[in-house]
Design a protein around this motif. Structure first.
Motif, PDB file in Angstrom:
ATOM      1  N   ASN A  29       0.821  -1.206   0.000  1.00  0.00           N
ATOM      2  CA  ASN A  29       0.000   0.000   0.000  1.00  0.00           C
ATOM      3  C   ASN A  29       0.857   1.258   0.000  1.00  0.00           C
ATOM      4  OD1 ASN A  29      -2.749  -0.846  -0.114  1.00  0.00           O
ATOM      5  ND2 ASN A  29      -2.589  -1.614   1.977  1.00  0.00           N
ATOM      6  N   ASP A  30       1.968   1.228   0.717  1.00  0.00           N
ATOM      7  CA  ASP A  30       2.881   2.379   0.739  1.00  0.00           C
ATOM      8  C   ASP A  30       3.437   2.657  -0.657  1.00  0.00           C
ATOM      9  OD1 ASP A  30       2.465   2.753   3.417  1.00  0.00           O
ATOM     10  OD2 ASP A  30       4.353   1.810   4.055  1.00  0.00           O
ATOM     11  N   MET A  31       3.809   1.599  -1.380  1.00  0.00           N
ATOM     12  CA  MET A  31       4.358   1.780  -2.723  1.00  0.00           C
ATOM     13  C   MET A  31       3.284   2.258  -3.699  1.00  0.00           C
ATOM     14  SD  MET A  31       7.265  -1.168  -3.338  1.00  0.00           S
ATOM     15  CE  MET A  31       6.550  -2.555  -2.479  1.00  0.00           C
ATOM     16  N   LEU A  32       2.072   1.749  -3.562  1.00  0.00           N
ATOM     17  CA  LEU A  32       0.975   2.224  -4.411  1.00  0.00           C
ATOM     18  C   LEU A  32       0.747   3.719  -4.199  1.00  0.00           C
ATOM     19  CD1 LEU A  32      -1.663  -0.635  -3.983  1.00  0.00           C
ATOM     20  CD2 LEU A  32      -0.428  -0.080  -6.082  1.00  0.00           C
ATOM     21  N   ALA A  33       0.769   4.143  -2.939  1.00  0.00           N
ATOM     22  CA  ALA A  33       0.554   5.557  -2.635  1.00  0.00           C
ATOM     23  C   ALA A  33       1.678   6.418  -3.196  1.00  0.00           C
ATOM     24  CB  ALA A  33       0.440   5.748  -1.120  1.00  0.00           C
ATOM     25  N   ALA A  34       2.915   5.947  -3.072  1.00  0.00           N
ATOM     26  CA  ALA A  34       4.063   6.706  -3.559  1.00  0.00           C
ATOM     27  C   ALA A  34       4.018   6.890  -5.070  1.00  0.00           C
ATOM     28  CB  ALA A  34       5.357   6.014  -3.148  1.00  0.00           C
ATOM     29  N   LYS A  84      -0.124   0.679 -19.757  1.00  0.00           N
ATOM     30  CA  LYS A  84       0.808  -0.445 -19.747  1.00  0.00           C
ATOM     31  C   LYS A  84       1.898  -0.240 -18.692  1.00  0.00           C
ATOM     32  CE  LYS A  84       3.911  -3.037 -22.845  1.00  0.00           C
ATOM     33  NZ  LYS A  84       5.197  -2.790 -22.144  1.00  0.00           N
ATOM     34  N   GLY A  85       2.424   0.992 -18.630  1.00  0.00           N
ATOM     35  CA  GLY A  85       3.482   1.273 -17.663  1.00  0.00           C
ATOM     36  C   GLY A  85       3.006   1.139 -16.229  1.00  0.00           C
ATOM     37  N   THR A  86       1.780   1.590 -15.954  1.00  0.00           N
ATOM     38  CA  THR A  86       1.245   1.499 -14.598  1.00  0.00           C
ATOM     39  C   THR A  86       0.962   0.046 -14.220  1.00  0.00           C
ATOM     40  OG1 THR A  86       0.289   3.712 -14.781  1.00  0.00           O
ATOM     41  CG2 THR A  86      -0.565   2.302 -13.036  1.00  0.00           C
ATOM     42  N   LYS A  87       0.489  -0.736 -15.176  1.00  0.00           N
ATOM     43  CA  LYS A  87       0.294  -2.171 -14.918  1.00  0.00           C
ATOM     44  C   LYS A  87       1.614  -2.824 -14.523  1.00  0.00           C
ATOM     45  CE  LYS A  87      -3.549  -2.884 -18.161  1.00  0.00           C
ATOM     46  NZ  LYS A  87      -3.949  -3.525 -19.429  1.00  0.00           N
ATOM     47  N   GLU A  88       2.691  -2.442 -15.203  1.00  0.00           N
ATOM     48  CA  GLU A  88       3.992  -3.019 -14.887  1.00  0.00           C
ATOM     49  C   GLU A  88       4.460  -2.584 -13.503  1.00  0.00           C
ATOM     50  OE1 GLU A  88       6.687  -2.240 -18.094  1.00  0.00           O
ATOM     51  OE2 GLU A  88       5.590  -3.539 -19.473  1.00  0.00           O
ATOM     52  N   LYS A  89       4.122  -1.360 -13.125  1.00  0.00           N
ATOM     53  CA  LYS A  89       4.453  -0.903 -11.773  1.00  0.00           C
ATOM     54  C   LYS A  89       3.703  -1.718 -10.722  1.00  0.00           C
ATOM     55  CE  LYS A  89       5.262   3.826 -13.369  1.00  0.00           C
ATOM     56  NZ  LYS A  89       4.699   5.192 -13.416  1.00  0.00           N
ATOM     57  N   VAL A  90       2.437  -2.014 -10.993  1.00  0.00           N
ATOM     58  CA  VAL A  90       1.642  -2.826 -10.066  1.00  0.00           C
ATOM     59  C   VAL A  90       2.268  -4.212  -9.917  1.00  0.00           C
ATOM     60  CG1 VAL A  90      -0.587  -3.968  -9.705  1.00  0.00           C
ATOM     61  CG2 VAL A  90      -0.512  -1.584 -10.469  1.00  0.00           C
ATOM     62  N   GLN A  91       2.675  -4.810 -11.036  1.00  0.00           N
ATOM     63  CA  GLN A  91       3.310  -6.132 -10.976  1.00  0.00           C
ATOM     64  C   GLN A  91       4.598  -6.079 -10.165  1.00  0.00           C
ATOM     65  OE1 GLN A  91       1.707  -8.239 -15.108  1.00  0.00           O
ATOM     66  NE2 GLN A  91       3.866  -7.797 -14.882  1.00  0.00           N
ATOM     67  N   LEU A  92       5.372  -5.005 -10.339  1.00  0.00           N
ATOM     68  CA  LEU A  92       6.617  -4.867  -9.582  1.00  0.00           C
ATOM     69  C   LEU A  92       6.325  -4.714  -8.087  1.00  0.00           C
ATOM     70  CD1 LEU A  92       9.709  -4.516  -9.518  1.00  0.00           C
ATOM     71  CD2 LEU A  92       9.333  -2.062  -9.805  1.00  0.00           C
ATOM     72  N   ILE A  93       5.319  -3.922  -7.759  1.00  0.00           N
ATOM     73  CA  ILE A  93       4.948  -3.728  -6.355  1.00  0.00           C
ATOM     74  C   ILE A  93       4.565  -5.059  -5.713  1.00  0.00           C
ATOM     75  CG2 ILE A  93       3.136  -2.765  -4.867  1.00  0.00           C
ATOM     76  CD1 ILE A  93       3.236  -0.247  -6.684  1.00  0.00           C
ATOM     77  N   LEU A  94       3.774  -5.843  -6.407  1.00  0.00           N
ATOM     78  CA  LEU A  94       3.375  -7.144  -5.883  1.00  0.00           C
ATOM     79  C   LEU A  94       4.594  -8.032  -5.647  1.00  0.00           C
ATOM     80  CD1 LEU A  94       0.268  -7.765  -8.166  1.00  0.00           C
ATOM     81  CD2 LEU A  94       0.210  -7.321  -5.698  1.00  0.00           C
ATOM     82  N   THR A  95       5.522  -8.006  -6.573  1.00  0.00           N
ATOM     83  CA  THR A  95       6.729  -8.831  -6.466  1.00  0.00           C
ATOM     84  C   THR A  95       7.609  -8.391  -5.304  1.00  0.00           C
ATOM     85  OG1 THR A  95       6.716  -9.202  -8.863  1.00  0.00           O
ATOM     86  CG2 THR A  95       8.776  -9.649  -7.702  1.00  0.00           C
ATOM     87  N   MET A  96       7.824  -7.080  -5.171  1.00  0.00           N
ATOM     88  CA  MET A  96       8.742  -6.567  -4.157  1.00  0.00           C
ATOM     89  C   MET A  96       8.112  -6.498  -2.771  1.00  0.00           C
ATOM     90  SD  MET A  96      11.452  -6.369  -5.888  1.00  0.00           S
ATOM     91  CE  MET A  96      12.425  -5.878  -4.449  1.00  0.00           C
ATOM     92  N   SER A  97       6.808  -6.732  -2.667  1.00  0.00           N
ATOM     93  CA  SER A  97       6.161  -6.696  -1.359  1.00  0.00           C
ATOM     94  C   SER A  97       6.262  -8.021  -0.615  1.00  0.00           C
ATOM     95  CB  SER A  97       4.686  -6.300  -1.500  1.00  0.00           C
ATOM     96  OG  SER A  97       4.576  -4.962  -1.934  1.00  0.00           O
ATOM     97  N   ARG A  98       6.862  -9.001  -1.245  1.00  0.00           N
ATOM     98  CA  ARG A  98       7.141 -10.254  -0.541  1.00  0.00           C
ATOM     99  C   ARG A  98       8.476 -10.152   0.194  1.00  0.00           C
ATOM    100  NH1 ARG A  98       7.033 -15.333  -4.098  1.00  0.00           N
ATOM    101  NH2 ARG A  98       7.539 -16.201  -2.049  1.00  0.00           N
TER     102      ARG A  98
END
Length: 235
Positions: A114-119, A133-147
């Motif tokens: 949630n912090d990364m989404l807000a940032a 497309k770019g924002t979708k890729e950011k969402v995928q990265l956030i999901l990956t790095m939140s583990r």
């Protein structure tokens, strides 16, 4: 480049597709707490290597071990993988994707996500199909790095992102993996990521050409990783 206590250890790792040799006897060790660039032109074997590490392909011969285990149940619990293609359901809202990851992965940090989404000013209630497309890729990265993983494998994570966002994304990656975890990042944008790398792996025609620390390259070759890459691959 020799390392002790390897988080990733490949020995004679080979993959054939019929008569095509995609990966040729790769011997490779990656230690803990390292940021590693997996570099090479198209067809060099980067994605094949990544898929073998993730258990998405089976080797023709040789072995790969991550945290001492062959790809399987244990490695899936310690590896966080970002593929080079979109894989999320477009109809889902961002917050629903967070719920899915939180249910599926015990190490998923919802607060960090949630912090990364807000940032990045991404609306958690937005449906994925409404995002660029770019924002979708950011969402995928956030999901990956939140583990809270031991190994983050990122296949072209900044390829579709505008240059203004690349520094933030790299900073996000750096800030969200622990000192005993490692990042393996495949990209063509070497100049953009060179400053964050500890070491690099060059692959060419499925074979290992170079595995060396970035500081060593600068000291021994007197040039940047990007310059050396262009010389080795004549591009």
């Amino acid at each position: 480049m020799e390392q002790q206590d390897g988080l990733v250890v490949c020995q004679g790792l080979t993959k054939r597709y019929g008569s095509h040799l995609a990966l040729d006897g790769l011997d490779l060790t990656i230690g803990r707490g390292r940021f590693v660039g997996l570099l090479g032109p198209n067809g060099s074997g980067k994605t094949t290597t990544i898929k073998l590490m993730c258990g998405l392909l089976q080797p023709t011969s040789g072995t790969v071990r991550i945290d001492g285990a062959a790809p399987g149940v244990h490695t899936h619990s310690v590896v966080s993988y970002l593929p080079d293609r979109a894989y999320l359901n477009d109809w889902m809202r961002v917050t629903e994707l967070l719920n899915f990851f939180a249910d599926f992965f015990a190490d998923f940090d919802r607060v960090k996500a949630n912090d990364m989404l807000a940032a990045l000013a991404i609306d958690p209630l937005a449906r994925l199909k409404t995002l660029s497309k770019g924002t979708k890729e950011k969402v995928q990265l956030i999901l990956t790095m939140s583990r809270r993983a031991q190994l983050y494998i990122l296949d072209e994570p900044i390829a579709g992102v505008d240059p203004a966002a690349r520094d933030y994304i790299l900073s996000t990656i750096l800030a969200n993996y622990s000192e005993d975890a490692s990042v393996l990042l495949s990209t063509h944008l070497i100049a953009d990521i060179e400053r964050v790398l500890d070491e690099v792996i060059f692959l060419k025609n499925g074979a290992l050409v170079l595995h060396e620390g970035v500081d060593t390259i600068r000291e021994q070759h007197g040039k940047s990783v990007d310059t050396l890459f262009r010389e080795v691959f004549a591009c």
